[in-house]
Design an enzyme around this catalytic site. Sequence first.
Site, mmCIF file in Angstrom:
data_model
loop_
_atom_site.group_PDB
_atom_site.id
_atom_site.type_symbol
_atom_site.label_atom_id
_atom_site.label_comp_id
_atom_site.label_asym_id
_atom_site.label_seq_id
_atom_site.Cartn_x
_atom_site.Cartn_y
_atom_site.Cartn_z
ATOM 1 N N LYS A 1 31.119 -8.679 -14.576
ATOM 2 C CA LYS A 1 30.174 -8.100 -13.558
ATOM 3 C C LYS A 1 29.912 -9.282 -12.212
ATOM 4 O O LYS A 1 30.417 -8.982 -11.394
ATOM 5 C CB LYS A 1 28.841 -7.411 -14.075
ATOM 6 C CG LYS A 1 29.115 -6.071 -14.908
ATOM 7 C CD LYS A 1 27.750 -5.660 -15.197
ATOM 8 C CE LYS A 1 27.964 -4.438 -16.142
ATOM 9 N NZ LYS A 1 26.593 -3.841 -16.667
ATOM 10 N N SER B 1 24.476 -8.739 -15.437
ATOM 11 C CA SER B 1 23.599 -8.639 -16.767
ATOM 12 C C SER B 1 24.121 -7.492 -17.421
ATOM 13 O O SER B 1 24.905 -6.514 -16.862
ATOM 14 C CB SER B 1 22.091 -8.382 -16.194
ATOM 15 O OG SER B 1 21.397 -8.370 -17.469
ATOM 16 N N ASP B 2 24.013 -7.441 -18.690
ATOM 17 C CA ASP B 2 24.352 -6.230 -19.513
ATOM 18 C C ASP B 2 23.576 -5.989 -20.750
ATOM 19 O O ASP B 2 23.291 -7.192 -21.122
ATOM 20 C CB ASP B 2 25.786 -6.199 -19.902
ATOM 21 C CG ASP B 2 26.332 -4.719 -20.165
ATOM 22 O OD1 ASP B 2 26.553 -3.666 -19.401
ATOM 23 O OD2 ASP B 2 26.572 -4.647 -21.404
ATOM 24 N N GLN B 3 23.476 -4.991 -21.243
ATOM 25 C CA GLN B 3 22.737 -4.842 -22.556
ATOM 26 C C GLN B 3 23.433 -3.840 -23.494
ATOM 27 O O GLN B 3 23.928 -2.784 -23.133
ATOM 28 C CB GLN B 3 21.393 -4.282 -22.339
ATOM 29 C CG GLN B 3 20.587 -3.870 -23.396
ATOM 30 C CD GLN B 3 19.210 -3.394 -23.132
ATOM 31 O OE1 GLN B 3 19.085 -2.135 -22.634
ATOM 32 N NE2 GLN B 3 18.159 -4.308 -23.129
ATOM 33 N N ALA C 1 22.361 -9.809 -21.989
ATOM 34 C CA ALA C 1 22.985 -11.136 -21.602
ATOM 35 C C ALA C 1 22.906 -11.182 -19.972
ATOM 36 O O ALA C 1 22.736 -10.053 -19.286
ATOM 37 C CB ALA C 1 24.374 -11.306 -21.885
#
Length: 188
Positions: A50, A66-68, A103
Amino acid sequence: MLILASTSPYRRQLLERLRLPFRCLAPGTDERALCGERPADLAGRLAAAKAAAIALAHPQAWVIGSDQCAELDGHVLGKPGNRPAAIAQLQAMSGRTVDFHTAVCLRRGDQVLAAADLTRVRLRPLEPAAIERYLDAEQPYDCAGSFKCEGLGIALFEAIDSTDPTALIGLPLIALAGLLRATGHAVP
């Protein structure tokens, strides 16, 4: 310039807490897991992808990706998207511990800094009526794990184990603030 590579209202609201000027752009990243990819690796790869997607078009900006990923029994729990899927997720998590891998990646050109957080959520045993009442009240169909811990979803839990409570909402601000300070941003 600071850009959040996301259109998530949750991440936008979290980043606003740091009181830094920023704008949001959609990265258009394919969020599908690779074959055999572990949830923690998926979160890290997507956060970096991203940030890279937006940084390519804005080389002078610092870009936050960011990612989850929610993980139960080694499998990723995605955003449910609808009520039946949310019921199924909450039933599967009832009385169990779920890992949330979050992250964050900060990138400008070739400069890349990253951090990750692991949050463990232990849900109380949930009877079907409690699941129904919760979904009627909050409709968390756009949230991994089918709950909003910042809202009524907190009543579903027995415990949260985390070094950063904002990570569970989708953007680990403690880690991000450290990354921003390391790149010269004046974060209080």
